[in-house]
Structures are given as structure tokens and as C-alpha cells.
Motif scaffolding. Structure first.
Motif, PDB file in Angstrom:
ATOM      1  N   PHE A   1      66.515  77.353  38.616  1.00 28.70           N
ATOM      2  CA  PHE A   1      65.941  78.098  39.732  1.00 28.70           C
ATOM      3  C   PHE A   1      64.676  77.324  40.106  1.00 28.70           C
ATOM      4  O   PHE A   1      63.731  77.262  39.320  1.00 28.70           O
ATOM      5  CB  PHE A   1      65.611  79.528  39.308  1.00 28.70           C
ATOM      6  N   ASP A   2      64.677  76.717  41.282  1.00 29.47           N
ATOM      7  CA  ASP A   2      63.544  75.873  41.706  1.00 29.47           C
ATOM      8  C   ASP A   2      62.597  76.726  42.548  1.00 29.47           C
ATOM      9  O   ASP A   2      62.955  77.188  43.634  1.00 29.47           O
ATOM     10  CB  ASP A   2      64.066  74.680  42.503  1.00 29.47           C
ATOM     11  N   ALA A   3      61.377  76.912  42.061  1.00 31.65           N
ATOM     12  CA  ALA A   3      60.441  77.843  42.705  1.00 31.65           C
ATOM     13  C   ALA A   3      59.561  77.188  43.769  1.00 31.65           C
ATOM     14  O   ALA A   3      58.616  77.821  44.247  1.00 31.65           O
ATOM     15  CB  ALA A   3      59.562  78.499  41.639  1.00 31.65           C
ATOM     16  N   HIS A   4      59.876  75.939  44.140  1.00 31.79           N
ATOM     17  CA  HIS A   4      58.974  75.293  45.102  1.00 31.79           C
ATOM     18  C   HIS A   4      59.711  74.233  45.918  1.00 31.79           C
ATOM     19  O   HIS A   4      59.681  73.043  45.593  1.00 31.79           O
ATOM     20  CB  HIS A   4      57.786  74.668  44.359  1.00 31.79           C
ATOM     21  N   VAL A   5      60.369  74.688  46.988  1.00 26.31           N
ATOM     22  CA  VAL A   5      61.047  73.756  47.904  1.00 26.31           C
ATOM     23  C   VAL A   5      60.554  74.021  49.320  1.00 26.31           C
ATOM     24  O   VAL A   5      60.360  75.176  49.708  1.00 26.31           O
ATOM     25  CB  VAL A   5      62.591  73.931  47.820  1.00 26.31           C
ATOM     26  N   HIS A   6      60.304  72.951  50.064  1.00 24.80           N
ATOM     27  CA  HIS A   6      60.021  73.068  51.502  1.00 24.80           C
ATOM     28  C   HIS A   6      61.107  72.324  52.274  1.00 24.80           C
ATOM     29  O   HIS A   6      61.645  71.332  51.788  1.00 24.80           O
ATOM     30  CB  HIS A   6      58.678  72.429  51.862  1.00 24.80           C
ATOM     31  N   TYR A   7      61.400  72.862  53.470  1.00 27.21           N
ATOM     32  CA  TYR A   7      62.321  72.163  54.376  1.00 27.21           C
ATOM     33  C   TYR A   7      61.634  72.201  55.740  1.00 27.21           C
ATOM     34  O   TYR A   7      61.971  72.988  56.611  1.00 27.21           O
ATOM     35  CB  TYR A   7      63.676  72.870  54.369  1.00 27.21           C
ATOM     36  N   SER A   8      60.634  71.353  55.868  1.00 22.40           N
ATOM     37  CA  SER A   8      59.776  71.364  57.056  1.00 22.40           C
ATOM     38  C   SER A   8      60.297  70.402  58.112  1.00 22.40           C
ATOM     39  O   SER A   8      61.217  69.620  57.864  1.00 22.40           O
ATOM     40  CB  SER A   8      58.334  71.033  56.661  1.00 22.40           C
TER      41      SER A   8
ATOM     42  N   SER B   1      73.248  70.228  49.601  1.00 19.66           N
ATOM     43  CA  SER B   1      74.037  69.462  48.630  1.00 19.66           C
ATOM     44  C   SER B   1      73.120  68.651  47.706  1.00 19.66           C
ATOM     45  O   SER B   1      73.463  68.413  46.549  1.00 19.66           O
ATOM     46  CB  SER B   1      75.080  68.584  49.329  1.00 19.66           C
ATOM     47  N   ILE B   2      71.941  68.278  48.176  1.00 19.92           N
ATOM     48  CA  ILE B   2      70.972  67.615  47.279  1.00 19.92           C
ATOM     49  C   ILE B   2      70.517  68.599  46.198  1.00 19.92           C
ATOM     50  O   ILE B   2      70.445  68.251  45.017  1.00 19.92           O
ATOM     51  CB  ILE B   2      69.763  67.073  48.076  1.00 19.92           C
ATOM     52  N   LEU B   3      70.232  69.822  46.622  1.00 25.99           N
ATOM     53  CA  LEU B   3      69.838  70.848  45.633  1.00 25.99           C
ATOM     54  C   LEU B   3      70.939  71.025  44.592  1.00 25.99           C
ATOM     55  O   LEU B   3      70.683  70.984  43.382  1.00 25.99           O
ATOM     56  CB  LEU B   3      69.569  72.186  46.332  1.00 25.99           C
ATOM     57  N   ALA B   4      72.169  71.196  45.065  1.00 27.41           N
ATOM     58  CA  ALA B   4      73.281  71.414  44.132  1.00 27.41           C
ATOM     59  C   ALA B   4      73.450  70.216  43.204  1.00 27.41           C
ATOM     60  O   ALA B   4      73.662  70.382  41.997  1.00 27.41           O
ATOM     61  CB  ALA B   4      74.562  71.681  44.915  1.00 27.41           C
TER      62      ALA B   4
ATOM     63  N   VAL C   1      56.754  66.153  50.993  1.00 25.54           N
ATOM     64  CA  VAL C   1      57.096  65.089  51.945  1.00 25.54           C
ATOM     65  C   VAL C   1      58.593  64.823  51.812  1.00 25.54           C
ATOM     66  O   VAL C   1      59.194  65.101  50.768  1.00 25.54           O
ATOM     67  CB  VAL C   1      56.320  63.766  51.710  1.00 25.54           C
ATOM     68  N   THR C   2      59.174  64.272  52.867  1.00 29.62           N
ATOM     69  CA  THR C   2      60.629  64.097  52.906  1.00 29.62           C
ATOM     70  C   THR C   2      61.139  63.246  51.740  1.00 29.62           C
ATOM     71  O   THR C   2      62.220  63.491  51.205  1.00 29.62           O
ATOM     72  CB  THR C   2      61.036  63.488  54.257  1.00 29.62           C
ATOM     73  N   SER C   3      60.334  62.270  51.319  1.00 30.46           N
ATOM     74  CA  SER C   3      60.791  61.375  50.247  1.00 30.46           C
ATOM     75  C   SER C   3      61.039  62.125  48.932  1.00 30.46           C
ATOM     76  O   SER C   3      61.771  61.638  48.072  1.00 30.46           O
ATOM     77  CB  SER C   3      59.776  60.258  50.025  1.00 30.46           C
ATOM     78  N   ARG C   4      60.442  63.321  48.794  1.00 28.65           N
ATOM     79  CA  ARG C   4      60.670  64.087  47.566  1.00 28.65           C
ATOM     80  C   ARG C   4      62.135  64.517  47.419  1.00 28.65           C
ATOM     81  O   ARG C   4      62.620  64.726  46.297  1.00 28.65           O
ATOM     82  CB  ARG C   4      59.783  65.340  47.517  1.00 28.65           C
ATOM     83  N   TRP C   5      62.833  64.676  48.561  1.00 27.82           N
ATOM     84  CA  TRP C   5      64.249  65.034  48.491  1.00 27.82           C
ATOM     85  C   TRP C   5      65.047  63.936  47.789  1.00 27.82           C
ATOM     86  O   TRP C   5      66.026  64.220  47.102  1.00 27.82           O
ATOM     87  CB  TRP C   5      64.817  65.281  49.893  1.00 27.82           C
ATOM     88  N   GLU C   6      64.607  62.691  47.985  1.00 24.81           N
ATOM     89  CA  GLU C   6      65.334  61.562  47.389  1.00 24.81           C
ATOM     90  C   GLU C   6      65.212  61.526  45.876  1.00 24.81           C
ATOM     91  O   GLU C   6      66.062  60.982  45.198  1.00 24.81           O
ATOM     92  CB  GLU C   6      64.802  60.237  47.962  1.00 24.81           C
ATOM     93  N   VAL C   7      64.111  62.057  45.349  1.00 21.79           N
ATOM     94  CA  VAL C   7      63.888  61.977  43.899  1.00 21.79           C
ATOM     95  C   VAL C   7      64.182  63.297  43.181  1.00 21.79           C
ATOM     96  O   VAL C   7      63.944  63.415  41.985  1.00 21.79           O
ATOM     97  CB  VAL C   7      62.449  61.516  43.571  1.00 21.79           C
ATOM     98  N   MET C   8      64.721  64.273  43.930  1.00 23.23           N
ATOM     99  CA  MET C   8      64.917  65.593  43.316  1.00 23.23           C
ATOM    100  C   MET C   8      65.838  65.523  42.092  1.00 23.23           C
ATOM    101  O   MET C   8      65.573  66.150  41.066  1.00 23.23           O
ATOM    102  CB  MET C   8      65.478  66.568  44.348  1.00 23.23           C
ATOM    103  N   ARG C   9      66.882  64.731  42.201  1.00 25.69           N
ATOM    104  CA  ARG C   9      67.823  64.644  41.083  1.00 25.69           C
ATOM    105  C   ARG C   9      67.139  64.065  39.834  1.00 25.69           C
ATOM    106  O   ARG C   9      67.259  64.613  38.745  1.00 25.69           O
ATOM    107  CB  ARG C   9      69.009  63.773  41.491  1.00 25.69           C
ATOM    108  N   ASP C  10      66.388  62.973  40.022  1.00 24.14           N
ATOM    109  CA  ASP C  10      65.680  62.363  38.880  1.00 24.14           C
ATOM    110  C   ASP C  10      64.615  63.306  38.324  1.00 24.14           C
ATOM    111  O   ASP C  10      64.401  63.384  37.110  1.00 24.14           O
ATOM    112  CB  ASP C  10      64.997  61.053  39.309  1.00 24.14           C
ATOM    113  N   TYR C  11      63.926  63.978  39.239  1.00 23.77           N
ATOM    114  CA  TYR C  11      62.873  64.897  38.819  1.00 23.77           C
ATOM    115  C   TYR C  11      63.455  65.979  37.907  1.00 23.77           C
ATOM    116  O   TYR C  11      62.924  66.252  36.823  1.00 23.77           O
ATOM    117  CB  TYR C  11      62.205  65.526  40.051  1.00 23.77           C
ATOM    118  N   HIS C  12      64.573  66.575  38.326  1.00 21.92           N
ATOM    119  CA  HIS C  12      65.153  67.649  37.514  1.00 21.92           C
ATOM    120  C   HIS C  12      65.807  67.111  36.243  1.00 21.92           C
ATOM    121  O   HIS C  12      65.917  67.833  35.245  1.00 21.92           O
ATOM    122  CB  HIS C  12      66.115  68.500  38.337  1.00 21.92           C
ATOM    123  N   HIS C  13      66.192  65.853  36.277  1.00 24.97           N
ATOM    124  CA  HIS C  13      66.677  65.221  35.049  1.00 24.97           C
ATOM    125  C   HIS C  13      65.559  65.216  34.006  1.00 24.97           C
ATOM    126  O   HIS C  13      65.764  65.542  32.831  1.00 24.97           O
ATOM    127  CB  HIS C  13      67.143  63.792  35.372  1.00 24.97           C
TER     128      HIS C  13
END
Ligand SMILES: [Zn+2]
Length: 273
Positions: free
Chosen positions: A26-33, A47-50, A229-241
Motif C-alpha cells: 500500500f503506497d501512501a505517497h503517489v502524485h499524478y500531476s 501498470s507501473i504501480l502494479a 517529479v515524473t522521473s520518479r515513476w521510472e524508478v518506482m519498481r527499483d524503489y519498492h524492490h
């Protein structure tokens, strides 16, 4: 190789597979600005979240339309929070702006939001008239306030608005685990999310001070990415890893609570189809 040995080997390899997600998140901090919309369609963002193992997420955005785009596609996944920002220009002065108050009150009539935030605020502005009104509304309607503030400001908010539950963004950003623990002890309406707090496990090993407060207050923490920032979407998978790696160093019940169960308990998914 005898079959029994082969099976044993596969079992060992299976449990050691790097990157295998252990806990739903459960990710408590996502923005889609707005800048994110141009790069990622709502379908792609979901699909990035999933793909990062995120089953549900608190989403807020500037403007709020971004949150609505994701919410409309996935109302059971997205937990919508309303920012008190019509545009980024509201960041500095929202605390005393009657226009922001009217905007938030009008928008809340939709009845879909589960919180107000994420917002930024200094301790000096914590008593501002718009903060006061929104905190009272949140208390009445059982909405959370997600505050990106320091320790002085969070304490002031919790003292001024004792009926309201606060979700403290980034655990105050740079505060020591022991300070966070002290505030959790004193204020039962304080919850904490750990977005961007890589000090929880720098180098991959869970910090002993953080471990102490997680084990003492397992029901009060959640994890988060913060796609500021938008680039955070690119690292979401690694971050949650990386998040999964330190969660795996906690007792299982504590890890499950912080990864998923706290979010699911505090923000149950809407029922219905
Ligand atoms: Zn944020």
C-alpha cells in the motif's frame, strides 16, 4: 541428479530469487500531476504501480484532475486525497487563502476523498484560517491530513486540531527515528509514511533505531514512493524492490502491517463492483 535433490535445489533457488516481491504494498505517497500526464497515460501509470507490487495507493496531484483520471480507471486501487492547491502557485499561501478554502469545500462535496493533502506548511502558519477550517472539516468527516512539515509544525497541528488524524509525509523528511517515536507516543492521532526515507535502510540493512520504532508502533507506519517529479515513476519498481528488502528484515507481522495492512485498515477499499 536424484529428483528429491533437484526439488530441494529448486526450493532453495526459489526462495533466493532476487526481486521476488514478498509483501503486497500500500503506497501512501503517489502524485499524478500535470507533467506526468503528458508522459504516462492513466493506464500506463496504473501498470507501473502494479509492476512495482503496489496494490493500492494514496494519490494526490496538482491540479486534482490527475488524481481523478487515475481514480476513474481504478477506484479500488486509488485512494484519492485532495491537495489544497489549485495550481502550484497556491503552495506558499494556501494556509490563509479563502479561495483555497472555498475550492476544497466545494470539491469535498463529491464525497470520494479520503484525505486532504499532501500539503506543505511551516509551524508559523499552522494556525492559518484555511488550515483551521480544513483541519476541522477533516476531523468531522474522518479524513486524514497528509502534511509535509517538520517536527515543530506537526506537533503544533496535532495540538491545535486534536480531533484530526494526521499522516506525516516522509516522517518529517530528515528527523531521527527516536524523535518520530517520541511523537507517536505522545499523539495517538499521528500516522507516519516513509516516502524517500532511504536512511531507513541505507546500504540495504535495516537501521536499528528505525527497527525499534517499527516494532514498538507497527500500526502507525506506511511506505511510500513520492512521485514528486515524473522521473520518479521510472524508478518506482527499483524503489519498492529496496523497500521489500528492508521489510524482509522485520518480524513478519510488523512487515505486513507496514507494507499493506495499515493502509488497508485505515482506507478500506470501496465496496461494490
Ligand atoms: Zn509528495
Amino acid at each position: 541428479m536424484p529428483r528429491v535433490l533437484l526439488t530441494a535445489l529448486l526450493l532453495v533457488l526459489g526462495t533466493a530469487t532476487p526481486g521476488a516481491a514478498q509483501f503486497p504494498i500500500f503506497d501512501a505517497h503517489v502524485h499524478y500531476s500535470r507533467p506526468d500526464w503528458d508522459v504516462y497515460t492513466p493506464e500506463r501509470a496504473l501498470s507501473i504501480l502494479a509492476g512495482a507490487g503496489v496494490r493500492r495507493a494514496i494519490v494526490s496531484s496538482t491540479p486534482d484532475d490527475g488524481t481523478m483520471k487515475l481514480y476513474e480507471k481504478a477506484p479500488k486501487t486509488v485512494v484519492p486525497f485532495l491537495r489544497p492547491y489549485r495550481t502550484r502557485d497556491d503552495m506558499e499561501k494556501w494556509h490563509s487563502d479563502p479561495g483555497v478554502q472555498a475550492y476544497v469545500e466545494e470539491r469535498l462535496k463529491r464525497g470520494i476523498y479520503r484525505g486532504i493533502g499532501e500539503f506543505h506548511l511551516s509551524a508559523a502558519d499552522a494556525g492559518g484560517p484555511t488550515v483551521k477550517r480544513l483541519a476541522e472539516l477533516a476531523g468531522e468527516r474522518d479524513l486524514f491530513m497528509q502534511a509535509h512539515v517538520d517536527d515543530v509544525a506537526i506537533e503544533k497541528l496535532l495540538t491545535l486540531y486534536p480531533k484530526t488524524r494526521f499522516l506525516w509525509a516522509h516522517a518529517g523528511m530528515s528527523l531521527a527515528a527516536s524523535t518520530v517515536g517520541r511523537l507517536l507516543e505522545r499523539y495517538p492521532k499521528l500516522y507516519v509514511e516513509l516516502a524517500l526515507r532511504t536512511d531507513v535502510a541505507s546500504g540495504g540493512t535495516l537501521d536499528p533505531d528505525w527497527r525499534t520504532v517499527f516494532v514498538k508502533y507497527p500500526d502507525r507506519f506506511m511506505v511510500g514512493t513520492d512521485t514528486w517529479v515524473t522521473s520518479r515513476w521510472e524508478v518506482m519498481r527499483d524503489y519498492h524492490h529496496d523497500v521489500q528488502a528492508w521489510l524482509g528484515q522485520l518480524p513478519r507481522d510488523v512487515a505486513e502491517a507496514i507494507a499493506w495492512k495499515n493502509g488497508e485498515r485505515l482506507f478500506p477499499a470501496p465496496s461494490g463492483p
